[in-house]
Write a protein that holds these residues in place. Structure first.
Motif, PDB file in Angstrom:
ATOM      1  N   VAL A   1      15.406  -3.452   6.209  1.00  0.00           N
ATOM      2  CA  VAL A   1      14.186  -3.835   5.107  1.00  0.00           C
ATOM      3  C   VAL A   1      15.014  -4.554   4.163  1.00  0.00           C
ATOM      4  N   SER A   2      14.483  -5.872   3.973  1.00  0.00           N
ATOM      5  CA  SER A   2      15.104  -6.927   3.092  1.00  0.00           C
ATOM      6  C   SER A   2      14.143  -7.178   1.943  1.00  0.00           C
ATOM      7  N   SER A   3      14.734  -7.410   0.739  1.00  0.00           N
ATOM      8  CA  SER A   3      13.702  -7.941  -0.304  1.00  0.00           C
ATOM      9  C   SER A   3      13.147  -9.149  -0.260  1.00  0.00           C
TER      10      SER A   3
ATOM     11  N   ALA B   1      10.527  -6.067   2.890  1.00  0.00           N
ATOM     12  CA  ALA B   1       9.741  -4.964   2.334  1.00  0.00           C
ATOM     13  C   ALA B   1       8.193  -5.164   2.190  1.00  0.00           C
ATOM     14  N   GLY B   2       7.431  -3.926   2.516  1.00  0.00           N
ATOM     15  CA  GLY B   2       6.350  -4.064   2.356  1.00  0.00           C
ATOM     16  C   GLY B   2       5.441  -4.373   3.754  1.00  0.00           C
TER      17      GLY B   2
ATOM     18  N   LYS C   1       5.750  10.205   4.503  1.00  0.00           N
ATOM     19  CA  LYS C   1       4.456  10.580   4.618  1.00  0.00           C
ATOM     20  C   LYS C   1       3.260   9.631   4.131  1.00  0.00           C
ATOM     21  N   GLY C   2       2.409   9.457   4.713  1.00  0.00           N
ATOM     22  CA  GLY C   2       1.387   8.418   4.169  1.00  0.00           C
ATOM     23  C   GLY C   2       1.660   6.856   4.525  1.00  0.00           C
ATOM     24  N   ARG C   3       2.941   6.569   4.800  1.00  0.00           N
ATOM     25  CA  ARG C   3       3.393   5.465   5.313  1.00  0.00           C
ATOM     26  C   ARG C   3       3.729   5.236   6.819  1.00  0.00           C
ATOM     27  N   PHE C   4       4.181   6.375   7.465  1.00  0.00           N
ATOM     28  CA  PHE C   4       4.422   6.187   8.886  1.00  0.00           C
ATOM     29  C   PHE C   4       3.502   7.188   9.657  1.00  0.00           C
TER      30      PHE C   4
ATOM     31  N   GLN D   1       4.963   4.212  14.062  1.00  0.00           N
ATOM     32  CA  GLN D   1       4.479   3.025  13.362  1.00  0.00           C
ATOM     33  C   GLN D   1       4.912   3.271  11.752  1.00  0.00           C
ATOM     34  N   MET D   2       5.580   1.963  11.344  1.00  0.00           N
ATOM     35  CA  MET D   2       6.240   2.103   9.988  1.00  0.00           C
ATOM     36  C   MET D   2       5.248   1.151   9.362  1.00  0.00           C
ATOM     37  N   ASN D   3       4.813   1.353   8.171  1.00  0.00           N
ATOM     38  CA  ASN D   3       3.850   0.621   7.362  1.00  0.00           C
ATOM     39  C   ASN D   3       4.675   0.568   5.839  1.00  0.00           C
ATOM     40  N   SER D   4       4.270  -0.150   5.086  1.00  0.00           N
ATOM     41  CA  SER D   4       4.846  -0.499   3.733  1.00  0.00           C
ATOM     42  C   SER D   4       6.436  -0.101   3.685  1.00  0.00           C
TER      43      SER D   4
END
Length: 111
Positions: free
Chosen positions: A109-111, A14-15, A64-67, A81-84
């Motif tokens: 996505v893992s913690s 994650a992140g 929105k805002g992350r990808f 592109q995948m962020n956060s």
């Protein structure tokens, strides 16, 4: 015959960030909008993003805002592109054009 092949999925914390690719064949790539959808375990498939033939992008509110999305017409390839990344982004991601879809690539996505 239209073929779409996604790649780039995997396990990420994650992140973190990940970039998916989708290479298309059998279409006039530069003239068609490309779409990304995803399906999480036990949930319905949902639209994620669209990149128009001219490169204009639209995103679902959830990403929105992350990808971001882009395309390379010379390579017949679109990118996501995948962020956060969040736990809830865990899904199989599919790219599509017209009524055709690839087999998907799994993002966990893992913690």
């Amino acid at each position: 015959q239209v073929q779409l092949v996604e790649s780039g999925g995997g396990l990420v914390q994650a992140g973190g960030s990940l970039t998916l690719s989708c290479t298309a064949s059998g279409i006039l790539f530069s003239q068609n909008p490309m779409k990304w959808q995803r399906q999480a375990p036990g949930k319905q498939r949902e639209w994620v993003a669209t990149i128009g033939s001219g490169g204009i992008t639209k995103f679902a509110d959830a990403v929105k805002g992350r990808f971001t999305a882009s395309k390379d017409n010379a390579k017949n390839t679109v990118y996501l592109q995948m962020n956060s990344l969040k736990l809830e982004d865990t899904s199989v991601y599919y790219c599509g054009v017209l009524e055709n879809w690839g087999k998907g690539t799994l993002v966990t996505v893992s913690s």
